[in-house]
Motif scaffolding. Structure first.
Motif, mmCIF file in Angstrom:
data_model
loop_
_atom_site.group_PDB
_atom_site.id
_atom_site.type_symbol
_atom_site.label_atom_id
_atom_site.label_comp_id
_atom_site.label_asym_id
_atom_site.label_seq_id
_atom_site.Cartn_x
_atom_site.Cartn_y
_atom_site.Cartn_z
ATOM 1 N N LEU A 26 -12.204 1.888 -13.217
ATOM 2 C CA LEU A 26 -10.430 1.797 -13.191
ATOM 3 C C LEU A 26 -10.384 3.031 -12.000
ATOM 4 N N TRP A 27 -10.961 4.273 -12.022
ATOM 5 C CA TRP A 27 -10.631 5.268 -11.126
ATOM 6 C C TRP A 27 -10.744 4.629 -9.608
ATOM 7 N N SER A 28 -11.826 3.779 -9.533
ATOM 8 C CA SER A 28 -11.964 2.984 -8.017
ATOM 9 C C SER A 28 -10.776 2.235 -7.930
ATOM 10 N N VAL A 29 -10.260 1.269 -8.911
ATOM 11 C CA VAL A 29 -9.113 0.343 -8.816
ATOM 12 C C VAL A 29 -8.016 1.429 -8.260
ATOM 13 N N PHE A 30 -7.742 2.495 -9.129
ATOM 14 C CA PHE A 30 -6.779 3.431 -8.770
ATOM 15 C C PHE A 30 -6.678 3.766 -7.409
ATOM 16 N N SER A 31 -7.754 4.481 -6.946
ATOM 17 C CA SER A 31 -8.142 4.779 -5.711
ATOM 18 C C SER A 31 -7.676 3.775 -4.420
ATOM 19 N N ILE A 32 -8.205 2.511 -4.723
ATOM 20 C CA ILE A 32 -8.002 1.501 -3.815
ATOM 21 C C ILE A 32 -6.531 1.349 -3.771
ATOM 22 N N TRP A 33 -5.823 0.993 -4.889
ATOM 23 C CA TRP A 33 -4.573 0.727 -4.760
ATOM 24 C C TRP A 33 -3.648 1.825 -4.179
ATOM 25 N N ARG A 34 -3.974 3.035 -4.496
ATOM 26 C CA ARG A 34 -3.233 4.155 -3.724
ATOM 27 C C ARG A 34 -3.440 3.963 -2.332
ATOM 28 N N ALA A 35 -4.669 3.705 -1.766
ATOM 29 C CA ALA A 35 -4.985 3.857 -0.379
ATOM 30 C C ALA A 35 -4.292 2.907 0.439
ATOM 31 N N ILE A 36 -4.154 1.309 -0.184
ATOM 32 C CA ILE A 36 -3.203 0.258 0.082
ATOM 33 C C ILE A 36 -1.918 0.764 0.339
ATOM 34 N N THR A 37 -1.390 1.186 -0.876
ATOM 35 C CA THR A 37 0.149 1.644 -0.717
ATOM 36 C C THR A 37 0.395 2.498 0.506
ATOM 37 N N GLN A 38 -0.502 3.771 0.530
ATOM 38 C CA GLN A 38 -0.328 4.626 1.594
ATOM 39 C C GLN A 38 -0.361 3.956 2.945
ATOM 40 N N MET A 39 -1.170 2.961 3.071
ATOM 41 C CA MET A 39 -1.357 2.267 4.499
ATOM 42 C C MET A 39 -0.107 1.395 4.728
ATOM 43 N N GLU A 40 0.453 0.801 3.671
ATOM 44 C CA GLU A 40 1.728 -0.007 3.774
ATOM 45 C C GLU A 40 2.828 0.819 3.908
ATOM 46 N N SER A 41 3.129 1.989 3.564
ATOM 47 C CA SER A 41 3.995 2.964 3.776
ATOM 48 C C SER A 41 4.072 3.477 5.217
ATOM 49 N N LYS A 42 2.921 3.663 5.694
ATOM 50 C CA LYS A 42 2.876 4.150 7.063
ATOM 51 C C LYS A 42 3.028 3.042 7.919
ATOM 52 N N LYS A 43 2.642 1.802 7.755
ATOM 53 C CA LYS A 43 3.071 0.579 8.566
ATOM 54 C C LYS A 43 4.724 0.563 8.574
ATOM 55 N N GLU A 44 5.194 0.710 7.485
ATOM 56 C CA GLU A 44 6.707 0.523 7.251
ATOM 57 C C GLU A 44 7.516 1.672 8.114
ATOM 58 N N THR A 45 6.797 2.669 8.172
ATOM 59 C CA THR A 45 7.865 3.721 8.710
ATOM 60 C C THR A 45 7.594 3.677 10.169
ATOM 61 N N PRO A 46 9.093 3.632 10.772
ATOM 62 C CA PRO A 46 9.028 3.425 12.343
ATOM 63 C C PRO A 46 8.419 4.650 13.246
ATOM 64 N N VAL A 47 7.973 4.355 13.958
ATOM 65 C CA VAL A 47 7.617 5.282 15.086
ATOM 66 C C VAL A 47 8.645 5.777 16.121
ATOM 67 N N GLY A 48 8.976 6.798 16.349
ATOM 68 C CA GLY A 48 9.851 7.329 17.243
ATOM 69 C C GLY A 48 10.520 8.228 17.487
#
Length: 187
Positions: free
Chosen positions: A165-187
């Protein structure tokens, strides 16, 4: 704040993995020892009755030191011995009298909380070890649970499920952090 979360995650992971490793070690060592784990040359046993209360509480664990010469005990020593009617049953009681019989010795024992002495004298061949004063209250109940089949299953499965469960939570958190970085415009 990110540093705090990072350290909290690491500490949580270490605790969960450490718990699993400790439980695996406890289960395996108690099974290999045949039910009585040994620590630093002392056998760890669970107290199942109140015959030695208040000094040794029911449900405690005690350390028993195996002895080489079971003929040198004196009045007041606390020994662990095989019951005369059931050699698989161990009893820890205090010696209240030492009797010389022919060329051997017999010990008269009694539980501190009992009104009467034990019905049969204890011969040197029945003595397993000597109680050295080390006791931890209530841990014996946990040790008995660990040594049972149900306890072994729970103590391996529960930490394993927590790890997954901790591993699944950690993976889910890492994926959501990566997705939020993609959505943030650079500039």
């Amino acid at each position: 704040m990110k540093t705090f979360k990072k350290w909290a995650n690491r500490i949580s992971s270490i605790i969960i993995y450490g718990l699993l490793i400790c439980m695996i070690f406890l289960v395996i060592s108690s099974k290999m020892a045949g039910g009585t784990p040994k620590v630093f040359g002392h056998e760890i046993m669970t107290v199942l009755s109140g015959s030695m209360e208040p000094g040794i509480k029911t449900g405690s664990i005690i350390a028993i030191k195996p002895v080489n010469d079971p003929t040198n005990f004196k009045k007041g020593d606390v020994i662990t011995f095989k019951a005369s009617d059931d050699p698989n049953k161990l009893i820890t009681h205090r010696i209240i009298d030492v009797q010389k019989v022919d060329s051997t010795v017999q010990y008269i024992t009694k539980g501190d909380n009992n009104d009467a002495k034990d019905p049969s004298p204890v011969g040197p061949g029945s003595i397993v070890g000597e109680y050295n004063g080390f006791t931890i209250p209530l841990v014996g109940k946990l040790m008995s649970f660990i040594q049972s089949k149900t306890g072994a299953i729970y103590l391996l499965i529960v930490p394993g499920v927590l790890m997954v469960l901790w591993s699944v939570f950690s993976i889910w958190r890492a994926i959501t952090q990566m997705e939020s970085k993609k959505e943030t415009p650079v500039g």
